[in-house]
Structure formats: C-alpha cells, structure tokens
Design an enzyme around this catalytic site. Sequence first.
Site, PDB file in Angstrom:
ATOM      1  N   GLU A 155      -1.496  -0.395  -6.816  1.00 22.36           N
ATOM      2  CA  GLU A 155      -0.321  -0.358  -7.699  1.00 22.36           C
ATOM      3  C   GLU A 155      -0.469  -1.369  -8.827  1.00 22.36           C
ATOM      4  O   GLU A 155      -0.864  -2.516  -8.599  1.00 22.36           O
ATOM      5  CB  GLU A 155       0.928  -0.675  -6.874  1.00 22.36           C
ATOM      6  CG  GLU A 155       2.212  -0.763  -7.687  1.00 22.36           C
ATOM      7  CD  GLU A 155       3.415  -1.153  -6.842  1.00 22.36           C
ATOM      8  OE1 GLU A 155       4.533  -1.112  -7.384  1.00 22.36           O
ATOM      9  OE2 GLU A 155       3.241  -1.506  -5.652  1.00 22.36           O
ATOM     10  N   LYS A 188       6.883   5.558 -11.395  1.00 20.38           N
ATOM     11  CA  LYS A 188       7.727   5.251 -10.233  1.00 20.38           C
ATOM     12  C   LYS A 188       9.187   5.532 -10.581  1.00 20.38           C
ATOM     13  O   LYS A 188       9.704   5.027 -11.577  1.00 20.38           O
ATOM     14  CB  LYS A 188       7.527   3.795  -9.825  1.00 20.38           C
ATOM     15  CG  LYS A 188       8.195   3.413  -8.502  1.00 20.38           C
ATOM     16  CD  LYS A 188       7.843   1.979  -8.140  1.00 20.38           C
ATOM     17  CE  LYS A 188       8.473   1.567  -6.826  1.00 20.38           C
ATOM     18  NZ  LYS A 188       8.188   0.143  -6.502  1.00 20.38           N
ATOM     19  N   CYS A 232       4.367   2.633  -3.772  1.00 24.55           N
ATOM     20  CA  CYS A 232       5.027   1.590  -2.982  1.00 24.55           C
ATOM     21  C   CYS A 232       6.308   2.104  -2.318  1.00 24.55           C
ATOM     22  O   CYS A 232       6.260   2.962  -1.453  1.00 24.55           O
ATOM     23  CB  CYS A 232       5.300   0.374  -3.872  1.00 24.55           C
ATOM     24  SG  CYS A 232       5.702  -1.130  -2.941  1.00 24.55           S
TER      25      CYS A 232
END
Length: 347
Positions: free
Chosen positions: A49, A134, A168
Amino acid sequence: MSGDKYPKFRAAAVQAAPVFLNREATIDKVETLLTEATANGAKLVVFPESFIPCFPVWCLVHAPIDQHPLFTRLYENALDVKSDAFRKLASLAKKYNAFLSIGVTEKSDYSMGAMWNTNLLFDSNGNLVGKHRKIMPTWAEKLVHNFGDGSSLIVHETEIGKLGVLICGENTNTLARYSMVAQGEQVHISTYPPCWPTMRKSTISGGYNMKDVIHVRAASHAFEGKVFNIASSGVLDEDAINQVAGDDETLREFLKNACPAATMIVGPDGEYASEPLVGEEGIVYADIDINREIALKGVHDIVGSYQRLDIFQLHVNRTRLKPAYFSEEENGTSVPEENTNDEADVI
C-alpha cells in the site's frame, strides 16, 4: 484431457520499505525488486500500500497542525497518472514481462490538495489494467487522502486470471469483498502499510497486532470467496522513522517498537500457500493454480449455489465522481462538456 484449463503461474508478494518521500528513488527500488522477483519466476508481482512515495504514517502520530510540511512533501512526490513516473512504471512491467500491482499516492490534476490512496495494476505489456482508489480512508488517513468512489470496484479479466484489488481496511468491508467475488474474482490482491499504531499504552506495541489482523482478513476472504489472496505489506525503516520523529525521542522509540506488518499468500482453502514474512524486507512466493478453486466452489460458493439471490441483493454504484460537471451553450442548446479526463479510459 479435454475441457477448459485455467491459469497457473507464480506470484510474488513484496515486503519492503520505499525510499521515504522520494518518488524517483523508490521507482528505482521497484525495478531492483522486480528484477529479483521475475528472476525467480514470478508472473505477478505485488507491492505494498502507498509504496510510492511512502505510506503517510505521520498522520497517525502527529497532530494535524504539525503535518503541513510532510503533507507538502507527499504531494510533491505523489504520482500523476499522466507523468513520466507513471510511464516508467508501465515500462517496467513490460520490460520484465510481469503483471505489476503497486500502491501509490496519486495526486490530482485539478487540485493541489487532493490525493488518493491508489493501487495501479499493469499487465505484462505495460498496459494499465486497473486503477483503484481506496473508497474510504481509514481513521487518520482522512487527513491525507480523499475518498475514492465505486467506479474502480472492478475485477479485471486477464491472461493469468480474474484479478481484484482492495486496499488495507477495505479488506474488512464485507460488501466490498463480496462485490469482488460476485464478479468472478479468482486472485485477490490486498495491500497494507508497514505498521498501524492506534494506542500508546497497550499489551501490543502500538495497539495493533498487524500479523494477526492481516492473516484474519486474508484467510477470511480467501476461504469465503474460494480465491487466492496475495497480501503485501510495507516496512518502516530507520530513515522513515527519523524523518517522521524528528527531535522527538519518545516518538522515535514508539515507532521503532510499533508492531510490524506481515506479507503472505493464502490459498482458496484459507491455508497459507507460503510462510508469512513479518517485519523485514523480502519477497514471498507461491505457485497459483486456479483450477484448485473449482472443487472448493462446488462445496461452498457464496455467490452461486450457497447464496439466496431471492433474499439478498447488493447494489454497487459505479458512478465516477468529479468536483464539477460543466456544459457549454451551442446554438442555444446545452451541450455536455467533452470528457477530457483520461481517468474514464483507465479501466
């Protein structure tokens, strides 16, 4: 034997530290790691990430009023998808004939304050297969990253299988994960930061046991969806710690002792396909055989024979969000503005 056969290939999950807040030097490190991974037979190489130029760990430990200098440096080193840095990444995927999945901080071309936590997926010809932002920055990440939207919740059909990506905390979002499996996902990519400190006083240093939570997330999605799950995490090295902590010795010690993340590959039965790597730099490998998923799906398929579509329904809004929508007057008629934003053609 007759019948359809499904892809087999070697996957590599990288666990490494970027060159902190240095985009070009970090891309050079990407090439070094790609060289190693592909020399060991990897066809898909997954990086952590926000690897370029770093994960903004300072947002978790600094007061908002103290974050401006690091925020500025992050924007300066973030990646624009129209830039030479972007083209260099594409060329590396082509040069090493490998699918490349990499986390970046993406910067906007319309605002000097807008950045996203983004994952880029290139095929082995250097084409951008997918760009996922995200959808929800987690906790203090909201001080740095904008919200993504549903337009990139897409599973990509490729020569090595149907690939999906979540970043995540999205891997704890049950509906986001289901949306991947519902599109026929076969290989799931999940990426994580180097650490995730949430508490100063805890039985776990930093308050968050990264190895355990990553394993729970990776194994849950792999087992429930009957997919392979490739989880790649970052490393917080001494240079990053020193730059974030500055003169604060207490913070420096806290970051040094924060529970480190882990990298692993989990099979569609929920078991490790490779031994996890914790806290140190390295590359984890596993051989992926998508045929393995068929028998397991026959037993328990949450989007097929083990789902009640007459009871449960999921709607995903894939509208691409923009800050403004413009139109022009032509012969007295309102004409929509021509879409010059190349994002619409990315995925």
